[in-house]
Design a protein around this motif. Structure first.
Motif, PDB file in Angstrom:
ATOM      1  N   LEU A   6       0.850  -1.185   0.000  1.00 55.97           N
ATOM      2  CA  LEU A   6       0.000   0.000   0.000  1.00 55.97           C
ATOM      3  C   LEU A   6       0.887   1.237   0.000  1.00 55.97           C
ATOM      4  O   LEU A   6       1.671   1.450   0.920  1.00 55.97           O
ATOM      5  CB  LEU A   6      -0.923  -0.005   1.230  1.00 55.97           C
ATOM      6  N   GLY A   7       0.780   2.039  -1.045  1.00 57.22           N
ATOM      7  CA  GLY A   7       1.621   3.220  -1.176  1.00 57.22           C
ATOM      8  C   GLY A   7       0.989   4.461  -0.584  1.00 57.22           C
ATOM      9  O   GLY A   7       1.530   5.078   0.322  1.00 57.22           O
ATOM     10  N   THR A   8      -0.182   4.828  -1.068  1.00 54.62           N
ATOM     11  CA  THR A   8      -0.868   6.047  -0.648  1.00 54.62           C
ATOM     12  C   THR A   8      -2.364   5.826  -0.702  1.00 54.62           C
ATOM     13  O   THR A   8      -2.864   5.191  -1.625  1.00 54.62           O
ATOM     14  CB  THR A   8      -0.505   7.228  -1.587  1.00 54.62           C
ATOM     15  N   VAL A   9      -3.086   6.376   0.273  1.00 52.22           N
ATOM     16  CA  VAL A   9      -4.546   6.420   0.212  1.00 52.22           C
ATOM     17  C   VAL A   9      -4.897   7.783  -0.375  1.00 52.22           C
ATOM     18  O   VAL A   9      -4.458   8.817   0.141  1.00 52.22           O
ATOM     19  CB  VAL A   9      -5.178   6.250   1.612  1.00 52.22           C
ATOM     20  N   VAL A  10      -5.653   7.784  -1.474  1.00 53.10           N
ATOM     21  CA  VAL A  10      -6.003   9.017  -2.173  1.00 53.10           C
ATOM     22  C   VAL A  10      -7.512   9.222  -2.086  1.00 53.10           C
ATOM     23  O   VAL A  10      -8.290   8.336  -2.438  1.00 53.10           O
ATOM     24  CB  VAL A  10      -5.575   8.955  -3.661  1.00 53.10           C
ATOM     25  N   TRP A  38      -3.748  18.056  -7.176  1.00 56.62           N
ATOM     26  CA  TRP A  38      -3.183  17.005  -6.315  1.00 56.62           C
ATOM     27  C   TRP A  38      -2.460  17.626  -5.126  1.00 56.62           C
ATOM     28  O   TRP A  38      -1.636  18.524  -5.292  1.00 56.62           O
ATOM     29  CB  TRP A  38      -2.195  16.160  -7.105  1.00 56.62           C
ATOM     30  N   VAL A  39      -2.784  17.154  -3.933  1.00 58.95           N
ATOM     31  CA  VAL A  39      -2.134  17.589  -2.698  1.00 58.95           C
ATOM     32  C   VAL A  39      -1.822  16.345  -1.889  1.00 58.95           C
ATOM     33  O   VAL A  39      -2.640  15.417  -1.824  1.00 58.95           O
ATOM     34  CB  VAL A  39      -3.073  18.524  -1.886  1.00 58.95           C
ATOM     35  N   SER A  40      -0.652  16.325  -1.260  1.00 58.49           N
ATOM     36  CA  SER A  40      -0.335  15.209  -0.367  1.00 58.49           C
ATOM     37  C   SER A  40      -0.084  15.743   1.031  1.00 58.49           C
ATOM     38  O   SER A  40       0.276  16.909   1.216  1.00 58.49           O
ATOM     39  CB  SER A  40       0.871  14.424  -0.878  1.00 58.49           C
ATOM     40  N   LEU A  41      -0.296  14.882   2.017  1.00 57.64           N
ATOM     41  CA  LEU A  41      -0.093  15.226   3.416  1.00 57.64           C
ATOM     42  C   LEU A  41       1.242  14.629   3.846  1.00 57.64           C
ATOM     43  O   LEU A  41       1.478  13.431   3.657  1.00 57.64           O
ATOM     44  CB  LEU A  41      -1.245  14.655   4.249  1.00 57.64           C
ATOM     45  N   SER A  42       2.124  15.445   4.389  1.00 57.81           N
ATOM     46  CA  SER A  42       3.439  14.994   4.822  1.00 57.81           C
ATOM     47  C   SER A  42       3.594  15.182   6.324  1.00 57.81           C
ATOM     48  O   SER A  42       2.913  15.996   6.931  1.00 57.81           O
ATOM     49  CB  SER A  42       4.538  15.801   4.117  1.00 57.81           C
ATOM     50  N   GLY A  43       4.508  14.421   6.898  1.00 60.81           N
ATOM     51  CA  GLY A  43       4.819  14.572   8.311  1.00 60.81           C
ATOM     52  C   GLY A  43       3.882  13.834   9.239  1.00 60.81           C
ATOM     53  O   GLY A  43       3.832  14.109  10.428  1.00 60.81           O
ATOM     54  N   VAL A  44       3.126  12.875   8.711  1.00 66.54           N
ATOM     55  CA  VAL A  44       2.204  12.070   9.512  1.00 66.54           C
ATOM     56  C   VAL A  44       2.662  10.614   9.432  1.00 66.54           C
ATOM     57  O   VAL A  44       2.841  10.097   8.323  1.00 66.54           O
ATOM     58  CB  VAL A  44       0.753  12.194   8.993  1.00 66.54           C
ATOM     59  N   PRO A  45       2.873   9.948  10.574  1.00 60.61           N
ATOM     60  CA  PRO A  45       3.282   8.541  10.506  1.00 60.61           C
ATOM     61  C   PRO A  45       2.195   7.673   9.881  1.00 60.61           C
ATOM     62  O   PRO A  45       1.015   8.002   9.932  1.00 60.61           O
ATOM     63  CB  PRO A  45       3.482   8.151  11.978  1.00 60.61           C
ATOM     64  N   GLY A  46       2.596   6.585   9.289  1.00 62.05           N
ATOM     65  CA  GLY A  46       1.637   5.649   8.700  1.00 62.05           C
ATOM     66  C   GLY A  46       1.560   5.796   7.188  1.00 62.05           C
ATOM     67  O   GLY A  46       2.424   6.393   6.555  1.00 62.05           O
ATOM     68  N   THR A  47       0.510   5.249   6.639  1.00 68.61           N
ATOM     69  CA  THR A  47       0.311   5.275   5.194  1.00 68.61           C
ATOM     70  C   THR A  47       0.076   6.711   4.726  1.00 68.61           C
ATOM     71  O   THR A  47      -0.751   7.422   5.303  1.00 68.61           O
ATOM     72  CB  THR A  47      -0.896   4.397   4.810  1.00 68.61           C
ATOM     73  N   SER A  68     -23.396   1.684  -1.283  1.00 67.82           N
ATOM     74  CA  SER A  68     -22.247   1.394  -0.437  1.00 67.82           C
ATOM     75  C   SER A  68     -21.448   2.674  -0.212  1.00 67.82           C
ATOM     76  O   SER A  68     -21.319   3.497  -1.120  1.00 67.82           O
ATOM     77  CB  SER A  68     -21.376   0.347  -1.126  1.00 67.82           C
ATOM     78  N   GLN A  69     -20.877   2.833   0.966  1.00 68.33           N
ATOM     79  CA  GLN A  69     -20.040   4.002   1.217  1.00 68.33           C
ATOM     80  C   GLN A  69     -18.628   3.817   0.661  1.00 68.33           C
ATOM     81  O   GLN A  69     -17.819   4.731   0.698  1.00 68.33           O
ATOM     82  CB  GLN A  69     -19.993   4.315   2.709  1.00 68.33           C
ATOM     83  N   GLN A  70     -18.286   2.654   0.153  1.00 66.29           N
ATOM     84  CA  GLN A  70     -16.996   2.318  -0.431  1.00 66.29           C
ATOM     85  C   GLN A  70     -15.922   2.071   0.619  1.00 66.29           C
ATOM     86  O   GLN A  70     -15.347   1.016   0.660  1.00 66.29           O
ATOM     87  CB  GLN A  70     -16.527   3.354  -1.436  1.00 66.29           C
ATOM     88  N   PHE A  71     -15.574   3.043   1.434  1.00 65.13           N
ATOM     89  CA  PHE A  71     -14.578   2.857   2.482  1.00 65.13           C
ATOM     90  C   PHE A  71     -14.707   4.010   3.462  1.00 65.13           C
ATOM     91  O   PHE A  71     -15.382   5.006   3.200  1.00 65.13           O
ATOM     92  CB  PHE A  71     -13.154   2.813   1.911  1.00 65.13           C
ATOM     93  N   HIS A  72     -14.044   3.896   4.590  1.00 62.71           N
ATOM     94  CA  HIS A  72     -13.928   5.003   5.525  1.00 62.71           C
ATOM     95  C   HIS A  72     -12.602   4.867   6.263  1.00 62.71           C
ATOM     96  O   HIS A  72     -11.986   3.808   6.258  1.00 62.71           O
ATOM     97  CB  HIS A  72     -15.112   5.075   6.496  1.00 62.71           C
ATOM     98  N   LEU A  73     -12.158   5.948   6.869  1.00 63.77           N
ATOM     99  CA  LEU A  73     -10.929   5.943   7.646  1.00 63.77           C
ATOM    100  C   LEU A  73     -11.263   5.766   9.116  1.00 63.77           C
ATOM    101  O   LEU A  73     -12.188   6.412   9.628  1.00 63.77           O
ATOM    102  CB  LEU A  73     -10.173   7.262   7.455  1.00 63.77           C
ATOM    103  N   ASP A  74     -10.539   4.904   9.816  1.00 66.94           N
ATOM    104  CA  ASP A  74     -10.609   4.786  11.268  1.00 66.94           C
ATOM    105  C   ASP A  74      -9.396   5.504  11.835  1.00 66.94           C
ATOM    106  O   ASP A  74      -8.252   5.118  11.557  1.00 66.94           O
ATOM    107  CB  ASP A  74     -10.591   3.321  11.719  1.00 66.94           C
ATOM    108  N   LEU A  75      -9.627   6.556  12.611  1.00 59.87           N
ATOM    109  CA  LEU A  75      -8.556   7.362  13.184  1.00 59.87           C
ATOM    110  C   LEU A  75      -8.526   7.137  14.692  1.00 59.87           C
ATOM    111  O   LEU A  75      -9.527   7.362  15.373  1.00 59.87           O
ATOM    112  CB  LEU A  75      -8.780   8.837  12.863  1.00 59.87           C
TER     113      LEU A  75
END
Length: 120
Positions: A6-10, A38-47, A68-75
């Motif tokens: 898994l490289g990046t979650v977009v 396109w914007v990426s988030l840096s400085g956060v551990p994990g994927t 279907s909601q497709q997916f969600h993030l668990d934080l």
């Protein structure tokens, strides 16, 4: 043997900078504008997390019996009440008030993607 890693979650969205700022506020780190769409988030551990402009973006419905909601993030958070207060201040919207005694709560980010704050 794995075929890939898994490289990046977009996340598709109408405004990558705005959504990047929301998640930078929620998760820490900072945004890097790599292109107009396109914007990426840096400085956060994990994927790594990134945001891509999607013309005609339609947010998922939660909950929806017909879609279907497709997916969600668990934080993961240390304190649900404090995390909720911070997430709402950043622009999250509650999706499920539910049982306040359970270990998770459901919200939508400003673009409408569902995510959960989950007690550690």
């Amino acid at each position: 043997m794995a075929i890939a890693t898994l490289g990046t979650v977009v996340l598709d969205c109408p405004d990558p900078v705005a959504l990047g700022l929301f998640y930078a506020g929620l998760l820490g780190g900072h945004i890097e504008v790599e292109a107009d769409d396109w914007v990426s988030l840096s400085g956060v551990p994990g994927t790594p997390l990134a945001f891509q402009a999607a013309p005609g973006f339609v947010p998922p419905k939660w909950p929806a019996a017909d879609a279907s909601q497709q997916f969600h993030l668990d934080l993961t958070v240390d304190d649900l009440d404090a995390a909720e207060k911070g997430a709402l201040a950043l622009g999250a919207k509650p999706l499920d008030a539910g049982d306040r005694d359970r270990s998770w709560r459901v919200y939508a980010d400003p673009a409408g993607h569902p995510f959960c704050l989950c007690a550690d």
